[in-house]
Design a protein around this motif. Structure first.
Motif, PDB file in Angstrom:
ATOM      1  N   PHE A  16       0.831  -1.200   0.000  1.00  0.00           N
ATOM      2  CA  PHE A  16       0.000   0.000   0.000  1.00  0.00           C
ATOM      3  C   PHE A  16       0.870   1.256   0.000  1.00  0.00           C
ATOM      4  O   PHE A  16       0.604   2.212  -0.734  1.00  0.00           O
ATOM      5  N   ASP A  17       1.939   1.259   0.811  1.00  0.00           N
ATOM      6  CA  ASP A  17       2.859   2.399   0.845  1.00  0.00           C
ATOM      7  C   ASP A  17       3.489   2.639  -0.531  1.00  0.00           C
ATOM      8  O   ASP A  17       3.631   3.779  -0.968  1.00  0.00           O
ATOM      9  N   ALA A  18       3.863   1.579  -1.215  1.00  0.00           N
ATOM     10  CA  ALA A  18       4.524   1.701  -2.509  1.00  0.00           C
ATOM     11  C   ALA A  18       3.574   2.188  -3.602  1.00  0.00           C
ATOM     12  O   ALA A  18       3.983   2.911  -4.509  1.00  0.00           O
ATOM     13  N   TRP A  19       2.322   1.791  -3.520  1.00  0.00           N
ATOM     14  CA  TRP A  19       1.371   2.128  -4.568  1.00  0.00           C
ATOM     15  C   TRP A  19       0.464   3.317  -4.244  1.00  0.00           C
ATOM     16  O   TRP A  19      -0.337   3.733  -5.091  1.00  0.00           O
ATOM     17  N   ALA A  20       0.569   3.904  -3.093  1.00  0.00           N
ATOM     18  CA  ALA A  20      -0.334   4.988  -2.689  1.00  0.00           C
ATOM     19  C   ALA A  20      -0.238   6.188  -3.634  1.00  0.00           C
ATOM     20  O   ALA A  20      -1.254   6.681  -4.136  1.00  0.00           O
ATOM     21  N   TRP A  21       0.978   6.702  -3.877  1.00  0.00           N
ATOM     22  CA  TRP A  21       1.127   7.873  -4.749  1.00  0.00           C
ATOM     23  C   TRP A  21       0.760   7.583  -6.200  1.00  0.00           C
ATOM     24  O   TRP A  21       0.015   8.373  -6.805  1.00  0.00           O
ATOM     25  N   PRO A  22       1.237   6.507  -6.785  1.00  0.00           N
ATOM     26  CA  PRO A  22       0.835   6.258  -8.181  1.00  0.00           C
ATOM     27  C   PRO A  22      -0.681   6.109  -8.355  1.00  0.00           C
ATOM     28  O   PRO A  22      -1.252   6.628  -9.316  1.00  0.00           O
ATOM     29  N   LEU A  23      -1.333   5.427  -7.427  1.00  0.00           N
ATOM     30  CA  LEU A  23      -2.780   5.267  -7.531  1.00  0.00           C
ATOM     31  C   LEU A  23      -3.508   6.595  -7.333  1.00  0.00           C
ATOM     32  O   LEU A  23      -4.502   6.876  -8.011  1.00  0.00           O
ATOM     33  N   THR A  24      -3.012   7.428  -6.437  1.00  0.00           N
ATOM     34  CA  THR A  24      -3.611   8.749  -6.214  1.00  0.00           C
ATOM     35  C   THR A  24      -3.468   9.617  -7.459  1.00  0.00           C
ATOM     36  O   THR A  24      -4.416  10.284  -7.877  1.00  0.00           O
ATOM     37  N   VAL A  25      -2.297   9.595  -8.067  1.00  0.00           N
ATOM     38  CA  VAL A  25      -2.077  10.380  -9.292  1.00  0.00           C
ATOM     39  C   VAL A  25      -2.988   9.882 -10.410  1.00  0.00           C
ATOM     40  O   VAL A  25      -3.607  10.691 -11.120  1.00  0.00           O
ATOM     41  N   LEU A  26      -3.081   8.581 -10.586  1.00  0.00           N
ATOM     42  CA  LEU A  26      -3.970   8.034 -11.619  1.00  0.00           C
ATOM     43  C   LEU A  26      -5.427   8.408 -11.367  1.00  0.00           C
ATOM     44  O   LEU A  26      -6.163   8.735 -12.304  1.00  0.00           O
ATOM     45  N   ALA A  27      -5.842   8.368 -10.116  1.00  0.00           N
ATOM     46  CA  ALA A  27      -7.213   8.749  -9.772  1.00  0.00           C
ATOM     47  C   ALA A  27      -7.453  10.231 -10.096  1.00  0.00           C
ATOM     48  O   ALA A  27      -8.502  10.595 -10.649  1.00  0.00           O
ATOM     49  N   MET A  28      -6.482  11.088  -9.784  1.00  0.00           N
ATOM     50  CA  MET A  28      -6.622  12.523 -10.064  1.00  0.00           C
ATOM     51  C   MET A  28      -6.656  12.784 -11.581  1.00  0.00           C
ATOM     52  O   MET A  28      -7.431  13.622 -12.045  1.00  0.00           O
ATOM     53  N   VAL A  29      -5.808  12.092 -12.311  1.00  0.00           N
ATOM     54  CA  VAL A  29      -5.799  12.249 -13.764  1.00  0.00           C
ATOM     55  C   VAL A  29      -7.143  11.818 -14.340  1.00  0.00           C
ATOM     56  O   VAL A  29      -7.714  12.495 -15.208  1.00  0.00           O
ATOM     57  N   GLY A  30      -7.671  10.726 -13.869  1.00  0.00           N
ATOM     58  CA  GLY A  30      -8.971  10.263 -14.333  1.00  0.00           C
ATOM     59  C   GLY A  30     -10.080  11.232 -13.970  1.00  0.00           C
ATOM     60  O   GLY A  30     -10.985  11.495 -14.768  1.00  0.00           O
ATOM     61  N   TRP A  31     -10.024  11.778 -12.788  1.00  0.00           N
ATOM     62  CA  TRP A  31     -11.050  12.681 -12.298  1.00  0.00           C
ATOM     63  C   TRP A  31     -11.032  14.007 -13.081  1.00  0.00           C
ATOM     64  O   TRP A  31     -12.065  14.530 -13.451  1.00  0.00           O
ATOM     65  N   PHE A  32      -9.839  14.547 -13.335  1.00  0.00           N
ATOM     66  CA  PHE A  32      -9.697  15.834 -14.018  1.00  0.00           C
ATOM     67  C   PHE A  32      -9.257  15.661 -15.479  1.00  0.00           C
ATOM     68  O   PHE A  32      -8.603  16.535 -16.034  1.00  0.00           O
ATOM     69  N   ARG A  33      -9.658  14.568 -16.082  1.00  0.00           N
ATOM     70  CA  ARG A  33      -9.249  14.235 -17.436  1.00  0.00           C
ATOM     71  C   ARG A  33      -9.562  15.354 -18.435  1.00  0.00           C
ATOM     72  O   ARG A  33      -8.698  15.770 -19.207  1.00  0.00           O
ATOM     73  N   ASP A  34     -10.772  15.885 -18.441  1.00  0.00           N
ATOM     74  CA  ASP A  34     -11.153  16.905 -19.419  1.00  0.00           C
ATOM     75  C   ASP A  34     -10.375  18.206 -19.210  1.00  0.00           C
ATOM     76  O   ASP A  34      -9.939  18.842 -20.170  1.00  0.00           O
ATOM     77  N   GLU A  35     -10.219  18.598 -17.960  1.00  0.00           N
ATOM     78  CA  GLU A  35      -9.479  19.823 -17.670  1.00  0.00           C
ATOM     79  C   GLU A  35      -8.012  19.682 -18.067  1.00  0.00           C
ATOM     80  O   GLU A  35      -7.422  20.590 -18.654  1.00  0.00           O
TER      81      GLU A  35
END
Length: 188
Positions: A11-30
């Protein structure tokens, strides 16, 4: 290593990459809108983009006065140029030609014009350009410089067409000024 330690480390290793991917997906159009407007990026330096410069030139063109004479039609624009950079360079050559012709006709000669064949803003104003026309000329020069001197300027066909239209709008105004000056001289 027990199972809970393994899960915790994973979880520690994947926390930042998953957060970044989630943010990119969320703000995809912007993010897509922002990335489409970026033409170049220079880390640690000043960012100078063709897109931003053309937008600035377009805003300056909105301040131009209407031509006091017959409108000068620009040449036909080729909708499918092989290289948009070529369109910008050729439009600049035409703009530079008509500008220098008018500046010389008005008798404004300086060392910079003799050396570089590029008039300064003050020289253009002294020759009879409005401040808005002189500023647009300088902005178009900066776009041309980016296209010529950047390693990979990434100019789109739409940007080249907008530059072409702005340059020929200014050329039209210069040609009207030239005709007025020639008419004034003929009547003297």
């Amino acid at each position: 290593m027990d199972f809970l330690t393994f899960v915790s480390k994973t979880f520690d290793a994947w926390a930042w990459p998953l957060t970044v991917l989630a943010m990119v997906g969320w703000f995809r159009d912007e993010l897509k809108a922002i990335l489409l407007n970026i033409e170049s990026f220079k880390a640690g330096g000043i960012e100078a983009t063709v897109n931003r410069k053309i937008k600035a030139a377009s805003e300056l063109a909105d301040e131009l006065p209407p031509a006091n004479g017959p409108e000068v039609a620009p040449p036909e624009y080729d909708d499918a140029p092989l290289q948009p950079e070529y369109t910008i360079i050729e439009a600049w050559k035409e703009l530079e030609h008509f500008t220098n012709e008018y500046v010389e006709l008005r008798g404004v000669r300086s060392e910079s014009i003799r050396r570089k064949r590029i008039a300064s803003t003050n020289e253009l104003v002294a020759a009879g350009f409005t401040k808005a026309e002189a500023d647009l000329y300088r902005e178009l020069l900066q776009v041309r410089n980016l296209v010529v001197h950047e390693r990979d300027p990434k100019v789109s066909a739409a940007q080249a067409k907008e530059y072409f239209e702005l340059a020929y709008r200014l050329i039209g105004l210069i040609r009207v000024k030239t005709d007025i000056e020639l008419g004034r001289r003929a009547s003297d």
